[in-house]
Design an enzyme around this catalytic site. Structure first.
Site, PDB file in Angstrom:
ATOM      1  N   ARG A 106       1.189  -1.112   0.021  1.00  0.00           N
ATOM      2  CA  ARG A 106       0.176   0.331   0.146  1.00  0.00           C
ATOM      3  C   ARG A 106       1.042   0.842  -0.123  1.00  0.00           C
ATOM      4  NH1 ARG A 106      -2.648   2.868   4.474  1.00  0.00           N
ATOM      5  NH2 ARG A 106      -3.611   4.893   3.981  1.00  0.00           N
ATOM      6  N   HIS A 152      -2.467  10.819   0.908  1.00  0.00           N
ATOM      7  CA  HIS A 152      -2.695  10.744   2.117  1.00  0.00           C
ATOM      8  C   HIS A 152      -1.614  12.170   2.437  1.00  0.00           C
ATOM      9  CE1 HIS A 152      -1.106   7.312   4.666  1.00  0.00           C
ATOM     10  NE2 HIS A 152      -1.023   8.898   5.427  1.00  0.00           N
ATOM     11  N   GLU A 198      -7.468   8.755   6.151  1.00  0.00           N
ATOM     12  CA  GLU A 198      -8.170   9.452   7.178  1.00  0.00           C
ATOM     13  C   GLU A 198      -8.804  10.656   7.500  1.00  0.00           C
ATOM     14  OE1 GLU A 198      -4.252   8.959  10.352  1.00  0.00           O
ATOM     15  OE2 GLU A 198      -4.098   7.103  10.586  1.00  0.00           O
ATOM     16  N   ASN A 327      -7.594   2.632  10.083  1.00  0.00           N
ATOM     17  CA  ASN A 327      -6.064   2.376  10.506  1.00  0.00           C
ATOM     18  C   ASN A 327      -6.384   2.766  12.192  1.00  0.00           C
ATOM     19  OD1 ASN A 327      -5.087   2.932   7.910  1.00  0.00           O
ATOM     20  ND2 ASN A 327      -4.767   4.710   7.382  1.00  0.00           N
ATOM     21  N   TYR A 329      -4.802   1.791  15.989  1.00  0.00           N
ATOM     22  CA  TYR A 329      -3.737   1.672  16.680  1.00  0.00           C
ATOM     23  C   TYR A 329      -3.524   2.094  17.890  1.00  0.00           C
ATOM     24  CZ  TYR A 329      -0.517   3.513  12.547  1.00  0.00           C
ATOM     25  OH  TYR A 329      -0.464   3.367  11.457  1.00  0.00           O
ATOM     26  N   GLU A 394      -3.988   0.069   8.107  1.00  0.00           N
ATOM     27  CA  GLU A 394      -2.576   0.639   8.739  1.00  0.00           C
ATOM     28  C   GLU A 394      -2.526  -0.049  10.324  1.00  0.00           C
ATOM     29  OE1 GLU A 394      -1.657   4.635   9.085  1.00  0.00           O
ATOM     30  OE2 GLU A 394      -1.218   5.030   7.012  1.00  0.00           O
TER      31      GLU A 394
HETATM   32  C1  GBH Z   1      -1.520   7.312  10.602  1.00  0.00           C
HETATM   33  O1  GBH Z   1      -1.750   8.777  11.416  1.00  0.00           O
HETATM   34  C2  GBH Z   1      -1.099   8.210   9.599  1.00  0.00           C
HETATM   35  O2  GBH Z   1      -1.681   7.617   8.280  1.00  0.00           O
HETATM   36  C3  GBH Z   1       0.619   7.969   8.905  1.00  0.00           C
HETATM   37  O3  GBH Z   1       1.173   8.571   8.390  1.00  0.00           O
HETATM   38  C4  GBH Z   1       1.204   7.116  10.125  1.00  0.00           C
HETATM   39  O4  GBH Z   1       2.597   7.979  10.189  1.00  0.00           O
HETATM   40  C5  GBH Z   1       0.961   6.881  11.066  1.00  0.00           C
HETATM   41  O5  GBH Z   1      -0.311   6.424  11.644  1.00  0.00           O
HETATM   42  C6  GBH Z   1       1.597   7.026  12.921  1.00  0.00           C
HETATM   43  O6  GBH Z   1       1.447   7.764  13.332  1.00  0.00           O
HETATM   44  O7  GBH Z   1      -2.711  15.079  19.262  1.00  0.00           O
HETATM   45  O8  GBH Z   1      -1.145  13.908  20.717  1.00  0.00           O
HETATM   46  O9  GBH Z   1      -3.263  12.284  20.870  1.00  0.00           O
HETATM   47  C7  GBH Z   1      -2.096   8.224  12.708  1.00  0.00           C
HETATM   48  C8  GBH Z   1      -2.382   9.395  12.968  1.00  0.00           C
HETATM   49  C9  GBH Z   1      -1.352  10.238  14.819  1.00  0.00           C
HETATM   50  C10 GBH Z   1      -3.744  10.901  14.311  1.00  0.00           C
HETATM   51  C11 GBH Z   1      -1.281  10.426  16.278  1.00  0.00           C
HETATM   52  C12 GBH Z   1      -4.161  10.921  15.800  1.00  0.00           C
HETATM   53  C13 GBH Z   1      -3.169  11.802  18.224  1.00  0.00           C
HETATM   54  C14 GBH Z   1      -2.610  13.111  18.535  1.00  0.00           C
HETATM   55  N1  GBH Z   1      -2.351   9.224  14.334  1.00  0.00           N
HETATM   56  N2  GBH Z   1      -3.417  11.795  16.224  1.00  0.00           N
HETATM   57  S1  GBH Z   1      -2.099  13.763  19.904  1.00  0.00           S
END
Ligand code: GBH
Length: 488
Positions: A106, A152, A198, A327, A329, A394
């Site tokens: 991807r 993206h 996202e 996605n 996490y 993701e």
């Molecule tokens: C994904 O974003 C992205 O698609 C990718 O580009 C990125 O590299 C990957 O994950 C890893 O980060 O305000 O401190 O709580 C995840 C995006 C990042 C969105 C953290 C929510 C919360 C930050 N997320 N964010 S905070």
């Protein structure tokens, strides 16, 4: 890889196999589960985070080039250069991914490489098209499926200057034009399309929190952006299903968010958790997959900020996807006494402790905790709420202080192995509970530019030395290979 590394690596491989065996035996008490030949697994990337060469190949500037230019918006003033120089090293990355046993890659296409000034009447950059042709052909040559994200986050800066990019509905026309070029040029070989990655991260982090490009902090703007994202997505879906139906591919959008766990057995905690699911997932998923409109909880709480849909628009956007890309996490615990903050929905109370017990392993990022139990609940929730096939596009982990370790140490990325092991088993559990899940993409194929965290936070299953740009597989890549061998 030098000889010493290679020897160490071989030893690690044996350990990986052993650890896989123990993780397999830990789930063997449940019904054996084979994913089947059609299951897609691979790793993911995004153009701005890996390509580098931001001024070359005829590419126009993107909003991230501008945002990072003052050196103040990222750790150590990092920018898109060098990325991982995948603009030149893509074949090496694809070969590595193939060597891990993956059957798909991807990646995203940079709008400013295809249409440097972005607009529907702006010139097309043939060099950019040639680059993505090389990349797509290489993926196919290696026997893997290209899974392509159209957007993206890297809007052409010219559109930002002209009309504020996502703040204006004009972007829907320009986006459609850009997408038409991609379907025309690549659609004979690309059969899996993701319109937007996202959208929530952009409406929230780029327009409310202000840490992502273009760095605004205005809730009303954020909801304008959200509506324009949904309209651009829907327009692209309809374009594909009318003009390009003969290509017979599938198209969807990748949404993101956390699982929210009520941390107390109270009605208020349960309500807050549901509100957070609505504010993160429902903002996009309800309009596209369920009702054609925002969730009730959001309409009630944020009526004065929302950009509303007309009935015609609701009809136009509803059911504009073949699948739901997701996605995810991490997970958050939600208490009953934080009702104040769902008014923005973005500043939720993100606790990682329940009754004094930590509910997830720590990472290098404050927002990311290893909590596989929440992943299982989230997958089941999304399936039962929206009933669309789910592509996990993701999932991944940045090991705490990985950046500070010597190479031989850091490639033994046990915390990342443990994370993927836990989340993959959570995925199997969700499938056994009925969820229709069709892919798993690890984030990321290689270490890369982690947006505002710069090059300091590493998510890759492959290490990249950002001075030499040499790639070295981490243990997690071998773990994934073994895990999918067992489960295919
Ligand atoms: C994904 O974003 C992205 O698609 C990718 O580009 C990125 O590299 C990957 O994950 C890893 O980060 O305000 O401190 O709580 C995840 C995006 C990042 C969105 C953290 C929510 C919360 C930050 N997320 N964010 S905070």
């Amino acid at each position: 890889m030098n000889a010493a590394n290679a020897a160490a690596f071989l030893a690690l491989l044996c350990l990986a196999a052993a650890s896989t065996l123990s993780s397999i035996s830990s789930i063997s008490s449940r019904a054996p589960h084979k994913l089947g030949d059609n299951f897609i697994w691979g790793a993911a990337s995004a153009a701005y985070q890996i390509e580098g060469n931001t001024k070359g190949g005829g590419r126009g500037p993107s909003i991230w080039d501008k945002f990072f230019a003052d050196g103040k918006h990222s750790v150590d003033g990092a920018t898109g250069d060098p990325g991982t120089d995948s603009y030149h090293r893509y074949a090496e990355d694809i070969a590595l991914l193939k060597s891990y046993g993956a059957n798909a890659y991807r990646f995203s296409i940079a709008w400013p490489r295809i249409v440097p000034r972005g607009g529907r009447n702006s010139p097309v950059n043939r060099e950019g098209i040639a680059y993505y042709n090389r990349l797509i052909n290489e993926v196919i040559k290696q026997g893997m499926t290209p899974f392509v994200t159209i957007y993206h986050w890297d809007a052409p800066q010219a559109l930002e200057d002209k009309y504020g990019s996502w703040l204006s509905e004009t972007i829907v026309d320009d986006f459609e034009h850009y997408a038409r070029i991609l379907f025309t040029e690549f659609g004979d070989r690309v059969k899996h399309w993701i319109t937007l990655n996202e959208p929530l991260t952009i409406s929230a982090e780029a327009y409310v929190v202000g840490i992502f490009a273009p760095g605004h902090t205005d809730l009303t703007e954020s909801y304008k952006v959200a509506k324009n994202q949904i309209m651009a997505h829907a327009r692209t879906y309809h374009l594909y299903k009318t003009e390009f139906a003969a290509q017979k591919g599938v198209i969807g959008i990748t949404l993101n968010g956390n699982w929210f766990e009520p941390a107390e057995n109270t009605a208020h905690a349960r309500e807050n958790a549901q509100v957070m699911l609505d504010f993160q997932w429902g903002l996009y998923a309800d309009p596209i997959y369920k009702t054609g409109n925002y969730p009730k909880s959001m309409q009630e709480r944020n009526w004065e900020y929302l950009s509303w849909f007309t009935p015609q628009e609701s009809e136009y956007i509803l059911h504009t996807a073949d699948f739901m890309g997701m996605n995810a996490y991490t997970s958050s615990a939600v208490y009953g006494n934080v009702s104040s903050n769902p008014s923005t929905g973005y500043t939720y109370s993100s606790f990682n402790f329940m009754n004094g017990t930590m509910v997830g392993g720590e990472s290098n990022e404050g927002w990311l905790w290893d909590a596989p139990w929440g992943f299982e609940k989230l997958l089941v929730y999304l399936w039962e709420t929206y009933h669309y096939p789910i592509y996990i596009t993701e999932n991944g982990f940045s090991v705490k202080d990985e950046n500070k370790k010597p190479l031989n140490d850091l490639i033994q990325d046990w915390d990342r192995v443990n994370y993927h092991d836990g989340y993959l088993n959570a995925m199997l559990n969700a499938m056994q509970r009925g969820a229709d899940i069709r892919s798993y993409f690890a984030w990321a194929i290689t270490d890369n530019l982690e947006w505002a965290s710069g090059y300091s936070s590493r998510f890759g299953i492959t290490h990249v030395d950002f001075d030499t740009l040499v790639r070295t597989p981490k243990m997690s890549s071998q773990f994934l290979q073994q895990w999918f061998k067992w489960h295919w």
